[in-house]
Motif scaffolding. Structure first.
Motif, PDB file in Angstrom:
ATOM      1  N   HIS A 185      44.855  45.028  40.852  1.00 43.45           N
ATOM      2  CA  HIS A 185      45.266  43.501  40.549  1.00 43.45           C
ATOM      3  C   HIS A 185      44.558  42.801  39.369  1.00 43.45           C
ATOM      4  O   HIS A 185      43.509  43.020  38.977  1.00 43.45           O
ATOM      5  N   PHE A 186      45.441  41.927  38.706  1.00 43.01           N
ATOM      6  CA  PHE A 186      45.040  41.300  37.750  1.00 43.01           C
ATOM      7  C   PHE A 186      45.606  39.659  37.904  1.00 43.01           C
ATOM      8  O   PHE A 186      46.415  39.348  38.338  1.00 43.01           O
ATOM      9  N   SER A 187      44.564  38.955  37.635  1.00 51.67           N
ATOM     10  CA  SER A 187      44.890  37.428  37.469  1.00 51.67           C
ATOM     11  C   SER A 187      44.760  37.058  35.622  1.00 51.67           C
ATOM     12  O   SER A 187      43.761  37.270  35.194  1.00 51.67           O
ATOM     13  N   ALA A 188      45.897  36.257  35.406  1.00 52.97           N
ATOM     14  CA  ALA A 188      45.807  36.199  34.001  1.00 52.97           C
ATOM     15  C   ALA A 188      46.349  34.736  33.635  1.00 52.97           C
ATOM     16  O   ALA A 188      47.361  34.311  33.899  1.00 52.97           O
ATOM     17  N   TYR A 189      45.339  33.877  33.131  1.00 52.05           N
ATOM     18  CA  TYR A 189      45.611  32.429  32.860  1.00 52.05           C
ATOM     19  C   TYR A 189      45.549  32.013  31.432  1.00 52.05           C
ATOM     20  O   TYR A 189      44.562  32.728  30.494  1.00 52.05           O
TER      21      TYR A 189
END
Length: 379
Positions: A185-189
């Motif tokens: 999983h990745f969160s990218a902001y």
């Protein structure tokens, strides 16, 4: 009735230059006393609003892993004491790699934590220094390796783009290293300049060199392309996962479900009311002494506000919002309630309709805030 809970640990060893979350320097803070008051809030909250099911737990900050071993173990045991449930699906803890050693990983595993969210942001040391981060690439590699060795393989990495002096090639390099770690999983902001942060003040003085808007948009495009190429499905504007590894807790928010919020600066949504907790520690603790709860603001949502939130939260998900679910909750069709707004967005090519589902188009993902704004204060 909530079946999710968020817990806030506001302490940080250092303060990142972009962060506007509720946080304080760890040194000299009354950590043990704060944990005492978190326990009081837990007891009082559940006495007033008990749950029958608790599917997801999320510990954020601040830096939860800034707690020492004894404090960390005590806190996680406390969460388990008050929020245990036989149908728990996910227990996430945010961690900074430089403060997450093998012992803290063992404490998490033994407490039933089954998901880690690791703040990486970038893999270039110069960018990390610019951000005020104190870890390096090897800290991340070590943390991921040690976590997997303990069976904690449900790992999410946070990535940022649109950073000062960052280029598209630098983002590609960060992604290549991140993919090599084989996490699900990745969160990218993108960087947001928030008031009362170092970056905001530097930008106000003209001292912050940020990428042009077109280059930032190109970074987001590259991000989506690379994630897709490596088998990560974009299931929300800023989140990408291998099948089955979507963040179940964050989906609670985007599905507009209710949740508890425990700790200084935490927010909750219980029985149709959104509550905001005091952020400063002294205020947080004094309010609990005075009233039993640390609330500084309570907002009882009207039916109209709930419907608006259903749209602008739900449209963050790539699958969009179901009209059937909307009608089950509110007794009306979203296409009747928001007909003119939806028609306008369809005409602009920012949303698409498929059966009873309304979702963002690819262009809509770049202009998400414009889309969401259409549903605020219109009913």
């Amino acid at each position: 009735m909530p079946d999710a809970a968020y817990f806030h640990i506001p302490f940080c060893v250092n303060i990142c230059h972009y962060c506007d979350f509720n946080k304080v320097f760890l040194k000299g803070q009354p950590v043990n006393e704060y944990l005492d008051y978190m326990e009081k809030e837990m007891k009082n909250t559940l006495k007033q609003s008990p749950f029958s099911s608790m599917k997801t737990l999320f510990v954020g900050g601040g830096t939860p892993t800034a707690l020492d071993y004894e404090q960390f173990e005590r806190f996680l045991n406390m969460v388990n004491q008050y929020f245990s449930s036989s149908d728990r699906q996910e227990f996430t803890v945010e961690s900074n790699p430089e403060q997450t050693d093998l012992r803290k990983l063992e404490i998490m595993r033994d407490a039933g934590v089954n998901r880690l969210s690791i703040g990486v942001q970038a893999f270039q040391d110069n960018l990390l220094k610019e951000l005020g981060r104190t870890h390096n690439q090897q800290d991340v590699v070590r943390t991921v390796s040690e976590a997997k060795g303990l069976g904690l393989d449900n790992i999410s990495l946070d990535i940022m783009f649109g950073l000062p002096r960052q280029t598209v090639e630098m983002l590609k390099e960060t992604l290549d290293i991140a993919f090599s770690l084989e996490v699900p999983h990745f969160s990218a902001y993108s960087l947001q300049l928030e008031r009362k942060t170092v970056f905001y003040n530097r930008a106000a003085k003209g001292e912050l060199l940020l990428p042009e808007q077109e280059e930032e948009a190109r970074m987001y495009e590259v991000l989506m392309e690379e994630m897709d190429k490596h088998g990560y499905v974009q299931y929300e504007i800023s989140n990408f996962a291998k099948r089955g590894y979507e963040s179940r807790h964050n989906l609670q928010y985007w599905d507009n479900n209710e949740y508890y919020g425990i700790g200084a600066g935490a927010h909750s949504y219980v029985h149709g009311t959104r509550n905001a907790n005091a952020g400063p520690l002294k205020k947080y603790m004094s309010l609990i002494d005075e009233t039993g709860f640390p609330y500084i603001h309570k907002d009882v949502l009207s039916s109209s506000e709930k419907m608006e939130e259903e749209l602008f939260m739900g449209l963050r998900k790539m699958k969009g919002v179901s009209d059937q679910r909307f009608m089950e909750r509110y007794g009306l069709s979203m296409f009747d309630v928001f007909g003119s707004q939806i028609d306008k967005l369809l005409e602009r090519g920012l949303v698409k309709r498929s059966g009873d589902m309304l979702a963002l188009t690819r262009n809509g993902t770049f202009l998400g805030n414009e889309v969401f704004q259409e549903f605020i204060g219109v009913v």
